[in-house]
Structures are given as structure tokens and as C-alpha cells.
Design a protein around this motif. Structure first.
Motif, PDB file in Angstrom:
ATOM      1  N   THR A  85       0.865  -1.174   0.000  1.00  0.00           N
ATOM      2  CA  THR A  85       0.000   0.000   0.000  1.00  0.00           C
ATOM      3  C   THR A  85       0.906   1.230   0.000  1.00  0.00           C
ATOM      4  O   THR A  85       2.070   1.153   0.414  1.00  0.00           O
ATOM      5  N   LYS A  87       0.970   3.704   1.978  1.00  0.00           N
ATOM      6  CA  LYS A  87       1.412   4.003   3.343  1.00  0.00           C
ATOM      7  C   LYS A  87       2.561   3.098   3.757  1.00  0.00           C
ATOM      8  O   LYS A  87       3.572   3.550   4.313  1.00  0.00           O
ATOM      9  N   ARG A  88       2.450   1.815   3.480  1.00  0.00           N
ATOM     10  CA  ARG A  88       3.497   0.872   3.869  1.00  0.00           C
ATOM     11  C   ARG A  88       4.771   1.082   3.080  1.00  0.00           C
ATOM     12  O   ARG A  88       5.877   0.867   3.588  1.00  0.00           O
ATOM     13  N   LYS A  90       6.195   3.685   2.387  1.00  0.00           N
ATOM     14  CA  LYS A  90       6.990   4.774   2.948  1.00  0.00           C
ATOM     15  C   LYS A  90       8.019   4.272   3.947  1.00  0.00           C
ATOM     16  O   LYS A  90       8.975   4.980   4.263  1.00  0.00           O
ATOM     17  N   GLU A  91       7.848   3.050   4.453  1.00  0.00           N
ATOM     18  CA  GLU A  91       8.773   2.543   5.455  1.00  0.00           C
ATOM     19  C   GLU A  91       9.243   1.110   5.202  1.00  0.00           C
ATOM     20  O   GLU A  91      10.106   0.619   5.922  1.00  0.00           O
ATOM     21  N   SER A 133      -4.791  -3.673   6.062  1.00  0.00           N
ATOM     22  CA  SER A 133      -4.773  -2.583   5.080  1.00  0.00           C
ATOM     23  C   SER A 133      -6.144  -2.364   4.451  1.00  0.00           C
ATOM     24  O   SER A 133      -6.250  -1.722   3.414  1.00  0.00           O
ATOM     25  N   GLU A 136      -7.183   1.260   3.416  1.00  0.00           N
ATOM     26  CA  GLU A 136      -6.600   1.762   2.178  1.00  0.00           C
ATOM     27  C   GLU A 136      -7.247   1.120   0.958  1.00  0.00           C
ATOM     28  O   GLU A 136      -7.390   1.758  -0.092  1.00  0.00           O
TER      29      GLU A 136
END
Length: 244
Positions: A85, A87-88, A90-91, A133, A136
Motif C-alpha cells: 500500500t 502508506k506501507r 513509505k517505510e 490494510s 486503504e
């Protein structure tokens, strides 16, 4: 996956997984975070095969889903079973897709035929395990008016649905076949609770290995990718073997 919080049961799960993955004597041992619920029939064989092909050994770490993601992002090891996703990303650094993941809706018996796709849940209260998730996925589908009720784990989400606290509990399973899904260990006791599985999956996403972007384990993702890139047919065979 259904969570199990007792340390003894976690140790048994790790032993069950590890008994199928005996690393070569000189193979690097990699911490692998997995959920704390029972694995599907296919997953242990796939993990063992990939470990052998990649020259790795797995140090299984059964951990609640959200905590596992946090530990993985902080560089404590590698995790299997995540979907990508924004969001995921990003890290986390993700591997190539391994298998696909199917989202199923579990509802009170008698209501299952009214759910045929995600849009049928728009504006409804929906239960799911913390760290998933689904939010999302809803946003990507243009659905943002549902009431999300997070549970500690899949089993708690199912209990909430049975109690009428939400229209449906969402769970993810590797199979897209309704008959096989209904027999999955995560849904044990579903009928006794007065619950039923929707007849079709809500959505399908890919499953990946992942580690933190700055993790010392990024080389594991690169090594796995080399095996996965040349082994799609074998991975598909492993996935189908348990259903034969």
C-alpha cells in the motif's frame, strides 16, 4: 489470521513451521515475522522451499500483526504476508509478489447473499484486525463512508460480527475458493457462531515479503527476488498442491 497470545502456543506454531524448514548448516538465519494464527496448508511448504532455494534459514517469530509490522519496519527482521500500500511503501521494502491474497467478508447467517463486492459495504460498520490494510483498499475503491471497528485479531473481529457490532468482519486468506475458505482454520467455529461466508471475495491483492527500508536485512529481499523471478511456475505448483 486468528491470533494466539499465549507464549506456549506461539512456540508450538514456530515449531510447526520450523520443522518444515531445516536450514543448511551454513545458511544465514533470518528472523521471519509471521502472524500468530494457524498457517494455511500451503504456506509452510512455500517458506521451506524458498529458504532452501535462497540458501536461507528462517528463525520464525509468530507475532501479532501490527507489532510485527512495526518490528519489521524498524529493521528487526523480515515479514511475510503483507500487501503493498502507499502508506506501507513509505517505510518498507517489498519483494516481488509471492502469491495472491483474497479478502472475504463474514456476516451473520442469512445475510451472505447480499454481499457481492466491496461497494455493498459502503456506509456500513465493518470489523477487521488491527494492522490490516482494508482501510486503504476501501479508499482505493472510492469507499470512505464505512465505520471501521478495529479488533485485536481476526477471531475478535468474527466475534464482533456475531454479536451484531458490525455488518461484516473482513479477513484475508490465500484461497479464492469459497469451499476451501470455509474450511480454513481461521474460520473454525464460524457456523456455531451463526456466521457465514459471503459467496465471493471482496478483492484480491498480492502477498509479499518485506523489511524496513533502512534494515540490515534488505539483502534478503534481493536474494528472494532472484529466486521468485525465475520460479513462478514452481510457486504456483506449491500453492495448488495442498488443494489437490
Amino acid at each position: 489470521m486468528t491470533s494466539m497470545h499465549e507464549p506456549g502456543r506461539r512456540q508450538l506454531l514456530a515449531l510447526a513451521l520450523g520443522s518444515l524448514t531445516l536450514p543448511a548448516r551454513a545458511a544465514p538465519l533470518v528472523p521471519l515475522f509471521v502472524g500468530t494464527g494457524p498457517p494455511s496448508d500451503q504456506t509452510p511448504q512455500m517458506l521451506a522451499w524458498l529458504a532452501a532455494q535462497s540458501g536461507l534459514g528462517w528463525d520464525y517469530r509468530p507475532t501479532p500483526w501490527l507489532r510485527a509490522q512495526k518490528l519489521t519496519a524498524s529493521g528487526e527482521g523480515v515479514m511475510y504476508g503483507l500487501s503493498r500500500t502507499p502508506k506501507r511503501e513509505k517505510e518498507l521494502l517489498f519483494s516481488l509478489p509471492i502469491w495472491t491474497n483474497h479478502t472475504w467478508a463474514v456476516v451473520r447467517r442469512g445475510e451472505e447473499t447480499s454481499l457481492k463486492h466491496y461497494g455493498d459495504l459502503d456506509g456500513q460498520a465493518v470489523c477487521w484486525a488491527r494492522g490490516s490494510s482494508y482501510g486503504e483498499l476501501f479508499s482505493a475503491a472510492g469507499l470512505g463512508r464505512m465505520l471501521a471497528l478495529e479488533a485485536n485479531d481476526d477471531d475478535t473481529a468474527l466475534r464482533m460480527a456475531a454479536a451484531g457490532r458490525c455488518r461484516a468482519a473482513l479477513i484475508t486468506l490465500e484461497t479464492g475458493d469459497a469451499a476451501l475458505a470455509a474450511r480454513h482454520p481461521a474460520l473454525a467455529g464460524m457456523q456455531e457462531r451463526g456466521l457465514a461466508l459471503a459467496p465471493v471475495t471482496m478483492t484480491t491483492t498480492s502477498l509479499h515479503f518485506a523489511t524496513g527500508l533502512n534494515s540490515r536485512w534488505t539483502w534478503v529481499i534481493e536474494r528472494l527476488n532472484r529466486v521468485v523471478a525465475r520460479s513462478r511456475a514452481e510457486l504456483d505448483r506449491l500453492r495448488l498442491s495442498a488443494a489437490e
